[in-house]
Design a protein around this motif. Structure first.
Motif, PDB file in Angstrom:
ATOM      1  N   LEU A  34       0.825  -1.206   0.000  1.00 46.15           N
ATOM      2  CA  LEU A  34       0.000   0.000   0.000  1.00 46.15           C
ATOM      3  C   LEU A  34       0.861   1.258   0.000  1.00 46.15           C
ATOM      4  N   GLN A  35       1.968   1.240   0.724  1.00 45.07           N
ATOM      5  CA  GLN A  35       2.858   2.399   0.681  1.00 45.07           C
ATOM      6  C   GLN A  35       3.378   2.637  -0.733  1.00 45.07           C
ATOM      7  N   GLN A  36       3.757   1.565  -1.405  1.00 47.27           N
ATOM      8  CA  GLN A  36       4.273   1.703  -2.771  1.00 47.27           C
ATOM      9  C   GLN A  36       3.208   2.285  -3.698  1.00 47.27           C
ATOM     10  N   GLN A  37       1.973   1.795  -3.593  1.00 43.41           N
ATOM     11  CA  GLN A  37       0.914   2.305  -4.466  1.00 43.41           C
ATOM     12  C   GLN A  37       0.596   3.767  -4.163  1.00 43.41           C
ATOM     13  N   VAL A  38       0.522   4.102  -2.883  1.00 39.57           N
ATOM     14  CA  VAL A  38       0.262   5.490  -2.492  1.00 39.57           C
ATOM     15  C   VAL A  38       1.339   6.415  -3.058  1.00 39.57           C
ATOM     16  N   GLU A  39       2.592   6.010  -2.955  1.00 40.88           N
ATOM     17  CA  GLU A  39       3.684   6.853  -3.445  1.00 40.88           C
ATOM     18  C   GLU A  39       3.643   6.998  -4.958  1.00 40.88           C
ATOM     19  N   TRP A  40       3.294   5.917  -5.670  1.00 38.42           N
ATOM     20  CA  TRP A  40       3.188   6.001  -7.133  1.00 38.42           C
ATOM     21  C   TRP A  40       2.068   6.962  -7.516  1.00 38.42           C
ATOM     22  N   ILE A  41       0.939   6.853  -6.854  1.00 39.22           N
ATOM     23  CA  ILE A  41      -0.201   7.739  -7.138  1.00 39.22           C
ATOM     24  C   ILE A  41       0.174   9.190  -6.847  1.00 39.22           C
ATOM     25  N   ASP A  42       0.820   9.422  -5.723  1.00 41.34           N
ATOM     26  CA  ASP A  42       1.233  10.775  -5.351  1.00 41.34           C
ATOM     27  C   ASP A  42       2.176  11.356  -6.399  1.00 41.34           C
ATOM     28  N   ASP A  43       3.137  10.556  -6.847  1.00 41.88           N
ATOM     29  CA  ASP A  43       4.086  11.027  -7.864  1.00 41.88           C
ATOM     30  C   ASP A  43       3.390  11.312  -9.185  1.00 41.88           C
ATOM     31  N   CYS A  44       2.425  10.464  -9.553  1.00 43.71           N
ATOM     32  CA  CYS A  44       1.709  10.665 -10.812  1.00 43.71           C
ATOM     33  C   CYS A  44       0.887  11.949 -10.773  1.00 43.71           C
ATOM     34  N   ALA A  67      -2.646  -0.196 -23.133  1.00 42.58           N
ATOM     35  CA  ALA A  67      -1.823  -0.415 -21.946  1.00 42.58           C
ATOM     36  C   ALA A  67      -2.527  -1.353 -20.971  1.00 42.58           C
ATOM     37  N   GLU A  68      -3.823  -1.148 -20.813  1.00 42.44           N
ATOM     38  CA  GLU A  68      -4.572  -2.020 -19.903  1.00 42.44           C
ATOM     39  C   GLU A  68      -4.637  -3.448 -20.438  1.00 42.44           C
ATOM     40  N   ARG A  80       6.929  -3.589  -8.356  1.00 44.52           N
ATOM     41  CA  ARG A  80       7.458  -2.251  -8.074  1.00 44.52           C
ATOM     42  C   ARG A  80       8.343  -1.770  -9.222  1.00 44.52           C
ATOM     43  N   GLN A  81       9.179  -2.657  -9.728  1.00 40.20           N
ATOM     44  CA  GLN A  81      10.067  -2.276 -10.826  1.00 40.20           C
ATOM     45  C   GLN A  81       9.276  -1.849 -12.061  1.00 40.20           C
ATOM     46  N   LYS A  82       8.209  -2.603 -12.372  1.00 39.44           N
ATOM     47  CA  LYS A  82       7.393  -2.261 -13.544  1.00 39.44           C
ATOM     48  C   LYS A  82       6.696  -0.918 -13.347  1.00 39.44           C
ATOM     49  N   CYS A  83       6.203  -0.667 -12.131  1.00 40.53           N
ATOM     50  CA  CYS A  83       5.575   0.624 -11.847  1.00 40.53           C
ATOM     51  C   CYS A  83       6.587   1.759 -11.975  1.00 40.53           C
ATOM     52  N   ASN A  84       7.795   1.538 -11.470  1.00 41.92           N
ATOM     53  CA  ASN A  84       8.839   2.557 -11.559  1.00 41.92           C
ATOM     54  C   ASN A  84       9.219   2.837 -13.004  1.00 41.92           C
ATOM     55  N   GLU A  85       9.245   1.789 -13.815  1.00 48.07           N
ATOM     56  CA  GLU A  85       9.585   1.972 -15.232  1.00 48.07           C
ATOM     57  C   GLU A  85       8.545   2.830 -15.943  1.00 48.07           C
ATOM     58  N   VAL A  86       7.285   2.616 -15.624  1.00 46.98           N
ATOM     59  CA  VAL A  86       6.221   3.435 -16.225  1.00 46.98           C
ATOM     60  C   VAL A  86       6.400   4.900 -15.842  1.00 46.98           C
ATOM     61  N   ALA A 115       9.173   6.399 -14.847  1.00 47.64           N
ATOM     62  CA  ALA A 115      10.419   6.924 -15.417  1.00 47.64           C
ATOM     63  C   ALA A 115      10.277   7.245 -16.899  1.00 47.64           C
ATOM     64  N   SER A 116       9.353   6.578 -17.579  1.00 48.95           N
ATOM     65  CA  SER A 116       9.135   6.813 -19.010  1.00 48.95           C
ATOM     66  C   SER A 116       8.234   8.018 -19.264  1.00 48.95           C
ATOM     67  N   GLY A 117       7.859   8.732 -18.217  1.00 47.12           N
ATOM     68  CA  GLY A 117       6.904   9.822 -18.398  1.00 47.12           C
ATOM     69  C   GLY A 117       5.484   9.296 -18.491  1.00 47.12           C
ATOM     70  N   TYR A 118       5.240   8.123 -17.868  1.00 47.32           N
ATOM     71  CA  TYR A 118       3.923   7.479 -17.811  1.00 47.32           C
ATOM     72  C   TYR A 118       3.455   7.014 -19.195  1.00 47.32           C
ATOM     73  N   GLN A 119       4.361   6.288 -19.840  1.00 44.21           N
ATOM     74  CA  GLN A 119       4.020   5.671 -21.111  1.00 44.21           C
ATOM     75  C   GLN A 119       2.844   4.716 -20.902  1.00 44.21           C
ATOM     76  N   GLY A 120       1.875   4.776 -21.802  1.00 41.14           N
ATOM     77  CA  GLY A 120       0.670   3.967 -21.664  1.00 41.14           C
ATOM     78  C   GLY A 120      -0.468   4.712 -20.984  1.00 41.14           C
ATOM     79  N   PHE A 121      -0.193   5.937 -20.545  1.00 43.74           N
ATOM     80  CA  PHE A 121      -1.215   6.783 -19.921  1.00 43.74           C
ATOM     81  C   PHE A 121      -1.366   8.054 -20.758  1.00 43.74           C
ATOM     82  N   THR A 122      -2.590   8.415 -21.042  1.00 46.94           N
ATOM     83  CA  THR A 122      -2.840   9.664 -21.763  1.00 46.94           C
ATOM     84  C   THR A 122      -3.072  10.776 -20.750  1.00 46.94           C
ATOM     85  N   MET A 123      -2.526  11.934 -21.041  1.00 46.94           N
ATOM     86  CA  MET A 123      -2.708  13.106 -20.185  1.00 46.94           C
ATOM     87  C   MET A 123      -3.067  14.301 -21.057  1.00 46.94           C
TER      88      MET A 123
END
Length: 546
Positions: A454-464, A482-483, A529-535, A537-545
């Motif tokens: 849960l800490q890892q997910q919270v931190e990823w969401i916060d960073d995004c 991506a999904e 965690r590594q896969k989440c970090n890679e996303v 680091a890529s500027g959220y490849q696979g996510f539209t903004m």
């Protein structure tokens, strides 16, 4: 609230009573940390929780015997050494009252209560495509406009299973996940417990010596491991606190977010050495045998059969009675393919003259009557108290009980009733700016020390969210491609395991009509965690903004 002026919403004329940058649903382990993180980056945030206090799972699950089965020194937040060292646990696997006090300590130290709305149920959350924001309504009449919606509802928080006639029962009836704060008196009473999973085991072993007569309604026998739960002295507390830096480096990268990890390959050891490893793990009195003996037990039927045989042997030594062995020792599935509980003299409880097993696999419960429980053969088991330890609509139930609607009015409940899909368990295509924790297709859905994941997910969401705001963008959403890719990757790993071949709540098999899919990501906490970090680091490849 941030704003109290009433104003119309552009899409449907609803009157907004408050406006925030982010709304967090839930004030448990994930929700408290999410509120803290988002507030630290300067957002106006409101957390909403149905409970009267903080704690989430550990607020609601106050049934007799509720306790950790992760070691207390790892079931903690690791973002602050001062916060970690400011709390001392009394034992290795503490009980619910102490866990609830710890979470109140967290809320107080971080001054979180001022931004939490307690005693409030989120009824609906609709994405407004005109404003590109969410409109959240509650049972208190709140209509909240927010850019981001983050669900921290817990993966085991939606109680499941009710029986016809429950409302007619003249005695007391409780679900373990909605246990009253006031003590329940069992002395001299006829008590029935339905369910013998992890929760049922804790209840049964705790109340067996108090009740007049206990009937345990058993459908599926469980493998289990005897818990060793030493008390902690001041010296013990100082010893585990000294490992803080080690834990911050270790826990995020192990297979299940625990301190221990798989260290042996089955094929590389002699039969004698394998037995030594298994015995050592068993004697640890923790979940080590399950998640730190041999990874092959999840994939190789022969390895699983040998370890399963070992556990059955240990259980038979304690039960002795062949009839009890038949009723309580699994025979038709392998060790570790279901949730493995820790127990304290659970098996010995069935040697008591006031404890009775009622097998309901071939003779299921038909209904609750005014005086007790009726099984299919017509027998009525007369009871004063009924305890439902019947589990949850895991991973999805907490969200499908909220009317969540994304683009084009699509319903999350309807979508997940057809196919349970997420992108890394963090977002869902079609639901912009909706972030999720402890939902399917992430390790936090089942196979993880929950605080680690849960800490890892919270931190990823916060960073995004920080990334979106830094770029002056309004919306983030995973693409369908991506999904699709994540679902395919998840399924490839999950379907290679024996978990996928065994009916349990890990596949949603306990909920009639629920789409069948292994709920938890089985590739390991470190790999996830590594896969989440890679996303990221890529500027959220696979996510539209935009």
């Amino acid at each position: 609230m941030a704003e109290t002026a009433t104003k119309p919403n552009g899409s449907n004329g609803a009157h907004v009573t408050a406006k925030f940058d982010a709304v967090v649903v839930g004030a448990g382990v994930a929700g408290l940390y999410q509120l803290y993180r988002l507030r630290e980056q300067g957002l106006k945030v409101r957390a909403i929780d149905a409970g009267a206090g903080v704690g989430g799972t550990w607020y609601w699950n106050r049934y007799p015997g509720a306790r950790f089965d992760s070691e207390s020194h790892i079931y903690q937040y690791l973002f602050s050494e001062e916060l970690y060292k400011g709390w001392s646990w009394s034992e290795k696997f503490p009980g619910q009252p102490e866990i609830e006090r710890w979470l109140n300590y967290i809320a107080d130290r971080l001054d979180l209560r001022k931004d939490i709305q307690f005693g409030t149920i989120v009824k609906s959350a609709h994405f407004n495509e005109a404003t590109q924001r969410w409109l959240v309504t509650t049972d208190k009449g709140d209509v909240i406009d927010t850019q981001f919606l983050i669900t921290c509802c817990g993966m085991l928080s939606a109680p499941h299973v009710s029986f016809p006639g429950q409302e007619t029962f003249k005695g007391q009836l409780f679900h373990t996940a909605r246990w009253p704060k006031e003590p329940v008196e069992f002395g001299g009473k006829r008590v029935g417990v339905i369910g013998n999973g992890a929760t049922g085991i804790q209840v049964i072993q705790t109340i067996a010596g108090e009740v007049g007569h206990l009937k345990v309604f058993v459908r599926t026998p469980q493998y289990m491991i005897p818990m060793k739960n030493p008390k902690y002295s001041e010296e013990d507390a100082e010893a585990y606190k000294s490992k803080f830096q080690h834990l911050t480096e270790r826990l995020p990268h192990t297979f299940t977010g625990f301190e221990y990890d798989f260290e042996h390959a089955w094929a590389g050891l002699t039969p004698e050495r394998r037995r030594e490893v298994i015995e050592d793990c068993w004697n640890d009195g923790s979940l080590k045998l399950w998640i730190s003996s041999f990874a092959e037990l999840f994939f190789d039927p022969e390895v699983n059969a040998e370890i399963s045989g070992f556990v059955r042997e240990k259980m038979r030594e304690r039960l002795k009675d062949p009839k009890l062995c038949d009723a309580l020792i699994p025979a038709d599935y392998g060790f570790g393919t279901h949730r493995v509980p820790l127990e304290q003299n659970f098996l010995e409880a069935f040697h008591r003259p006031n404890v009775e097993i009622v097998s309901v696999k071939a003779n299921p419960i038909e209904r609750v009557t005014p005086t007790g429980i009726q099984t299919a053969d017509g027998t009525i088991h007369e009871l004063d108290v009924i305890v439902l330890a019947t589990g949850f609509d895991a991973g999805t139930g907490a969200l499908t009980r909220i009317d969540i609607r994304g683009r084009d009015g699509r319903s999350l409940k309807e979508d997940w009733s057809k196919d349970i899909r997420t992108t890394m368990g963090l977002q869902v295509h079609g639901y912009p700016n909706l972030f999720t924790t402890a939902v399917p297709l992430a390790p936090s859905a089942a196979l993880c020390n929950m605080t680690t994941c849960l800490q890892q997910q919270v931190e990823w969401i916060d960073d995004c969210i920080r990334f979106v705001r830094t770029k002056n963008l309004k919306v983030v959403e995973p693409t369908k491609d991506a999904e699709d890719g994540w679902v395919a990757h998840h399924d490839e790993i999950a379907n290679a395991t024996l978990i996928a071949k065994t009916n349990s709540w890990y596949l949603g098999s306990n909920v009639e009509g629920k789409p069948r899919r292994v709920l938890s990501y089985c590739g390991g906490v470190g790999a996830y965690r590594q896969k989440c970090n890679e996303v990221a680091a890529s500027g959220y490849q696979g996510f539209t903004m935009n």
